[in-house]
Design a protein around this motif. Sequence first.
Motif, PDB file in Angstrom:
ATOM      1  N   TYR A   1     -11.471  -7.435   3.877  1.00  0.00           N
ATOM      2  CA  TYR A   1     -10.435  -7.040   4.838  1.00  0.00           C
ATOM      3  C   TYR A   1     -10.639  -5.620   5.356  1.00  0.00           C
ATOM      4  CZ  TYR A   1      -7.968 -11.058   2.838  1.00  0.00           C
ATOM      5  OH  TYR A   1      -7.619 -12.304   2.415  1.00  0.00           O
ATOM      6  N   LYS A   2     -11.800  -5.064   5.104  1.00  0.00           N
ATOM      7  CA  LYS A   2     -12.059  -3.650   5.392  1.00  0.00           C
ATOM      8  C   LYS A   2     -11.644  -3.236   6.803  1.00  0.00           C
ATOM      9  CE  LYS A   2     -15.728  -0.193   5.381  1.00  0.00           C
ATOM     10  NZ  LYS A   2     -17.148   0.083   5.099  1.00  0.00           N
ATOM     11  N   ASP A   3     -12.000  -4.051   7.790  1.00  0.00           N
ATOM     12  CA  ASP A   3     -11.723  -3.695   9.185  1.00  0.00           C
ATOM     13  C   ASP A   3     -10.245  -3.798   9.545  1.00  0.00           C
ATOM     14  OD1 ASP A   3     -14.405  -3.250   9.490  1.00  0.00           O
ATOM     15  OD2 ASP A   3     -14.816  -5.192  10.418  1.00  0.00           O
ATOM     16  N   ARG A   4      -9.466  -4.498   8.729  1.00  0.00           N
ATOM     17  CA  ARG A   4      -8.058  -4.730   9.057  1.00  0.00           C
ATOM     18  C   ARG A   4      -7.122  -3.665   8.498  1.00  0.00           C
ATOM     19  NH1 ARG A   4      -7.940  -6.586  13.211  1.00  0.00           N
ATOM     20  NH2 ARG A   4      -5.774  -7.196  12.933  1.00  0.00           N
ATOM     21  N   PHE A   5      -7.526  -2.997   7.424  1.00  0.00           N
ATOM     22  CA  PHE A   5      -6.588  -2.079   6.770  1.00  0.00           C
ATOM     23  C   PHE A   5      -6.086  -0.939   7.667  1.00  0.00           C
ATOM     24  CE2 PHE A   5      -8.167  -3.981   2.754  1.00  0.00           C
ATOM     25  CZ  PHE A   5      -6.932  -4.378   2.259  1.00  0.00           C
TER      26      PHE A   5
ATOM     27  N   PRO B   1     -13.264  -5.433   0.354  1.00  0.00           N
ATOM     28  CA  PRO B   1     -14.187  -5.293   1.488  1.00  0.00           C
ATOM     29  C   PRO B   1     -14.070  -6.413   2.523  1.00  0.00           C
ATOM     30  CG  PRO B   1     -15.361  -5.817  -0.545  1.00  0.00           C
ATOM     31  CD  PRO B   1     -13.965  -5.487  -0.937  1.00  0.00           C
TER      32      PRO B   1
ATOM     33  N   THR C   1      -4.613   8.309   4.867  1.00  0.00           N
ATOM     34  CA  THR C   1      -5.872   7.585   5.063  1.00  0.00           C
ATOM     35  C   THR C   1      -6.625   7.374   3.752  1.00  0.00           C
ATOM     36  OG1 THR C   1      -7.050   9.646   5.590  1.00  0.00           O
ATOM     37  CG2 THR C   1      -6.107   8.402   7.442  1.00  0.00           C
TER      38      THR C   1
ATOM     39  N   GLN D   1      -9.816  -0.397   1.436  1.00  0.00           N
ATOM     40  CA  GLN D   1     -11.054  -0.872   2.055  1.00  0.00           C
ATOM     41  C   GLN D   1     -12.157  -1.046   1.015  1.00  0.00           C
ATOM     42  OE1 GLN D   1     -11.221   2.283   5.067  1.00  0.00           O
ATOM     43  NE2 GLN D   1     -11.273   0.679   6.649  1.00  0.00           N
ATOM     44  N   ASP D   2     -12.219  -0.115   0.082  1.00  0.00           N
ATOM     45  CA  ASP D   2     -13.227  -0.187  -0.970  1.00  0.00           C
ATOM     46  C   ASP D   2     -12.926  -1.322  -1.953  1.00  0.00           C
ATOM     47  OD1 ASP D   2     -14.479   1.981   0.169  1.00  0.00           O
ATOM     48  OD2 ASP D   2     -13.642   3.444  -1.254  1.00  0.00           O
TER      49      ASP D   2
ATOM     50  N   VAL E   1      -5.658   3.977   2.600  1.00  0.00           N
ATOM     51  CA  VAL E   1      -6.362   2.972   3.402  1.00  0.00           C
ATOM     52  C   VAL E   1      -7.806   2.838   2.932  1.00  0.00           C
ATOM     53  CG1 VAL E   1      -7.117   2.366   5.730  1.00  0.00           C
ATOM     54  CG2 VAL E   1      -4.869   3.402   5.385  1.00  0.00           C
ATOM     55  N   LYS E   2      -8.471   3.969   2.695  1.00  0.00           N
ATOM     56  CA  LYS E   2      -9.869   3.954   2.247  1.00  0.00           C
ATOM     57  C   LYS E   2     -10.008   3.256   0.892  1.00  0.00           C
ATOM     58  CE  LYS E   2     -14.223   5.466   2.361  1.00  0.00           C
ATOM     59  NZ  LYS E   2     -14.752   4.961   1.086  1.00  0.00           N
TER      60      LYS E   2
ATOM     61  N   SER F   1       0.804  -1.223   0.000  1.00  0.00           N
ATOM     62  CA  SER F   1       0.000   0.000   0.000  1.00  0.00           C
ATOM     63  C   SER F   1       0.834   1.270   0.000  1.00  0.00           C
ATOM     64  CB  SER F   1      -0.925   0.008   1.219  1.00  0.00           C
ATOM     65  OG  SER F   1      -0.161  -0.029   2.419  1.00  0.00           O
TER      66      SER F   1
END
Length: 200
Positions: A116-120, A114, A103, A110-111, A106-107, A46
């Motif tokens: 792994y959304k809570d882990r990023f 999904p 961020t 997440q998009d 990160v967003k 990332s």
Amino acid sequence: MKRTFEEALEHRRSYYAIGSDSPVLDEEIVHVVREAVKNVPSAFNSQSTRIVLLFGDEHRKLWDIVKSTLKKRISAEAFVQTEAKIDGCFASGHGTVLYLEDTSVVKKLQDSFPSYKDRFPTWSQHASAMHQLAVWAMLEDLGLGASLQHYNPLIDEEVRRTWNLPEEWELVAEMPFGTPTGEPGEKEFEDLSKRIKIFR
């Protein structure tokens, strides 16, 4: 000094007594930061870590922001001690590394993923921590002492405004550094048998 990686980890310590001079040119410090940002890994590659490197008056400006922010939040009596610590341990140094995370990166992850959304957000902090350790160890190898501070989120808005940083860059930590003018404190080590399990 060019120690091995193991030696660099062993010698990395928190130095609170630092001076404003440096045993190396600023460009060598810039090189260390650039190498860390280029080579330290991150989840999904990332590359979310951002660094702001402050020298001279810009470095002192940061610690003035910290002092003015804290002065509004604590009693006058408590501020005397706080100001002395900031002036004697952080502002007294040669520079400061600001660690931030983008961020928006990160967003986007997440998009895109999904599941792994809570882990990023957590993985983003892992990336920042690895950058902190890498830079800290390499600064020590240059003969500089450093410590890791956390005055965020109290200073976030003023830092963003002062250096015109993107809204998406979230401050994670501050690392003042300079030539050591004293020894670090004693470090105690927990019994490794309590921290490591080995199965063969």
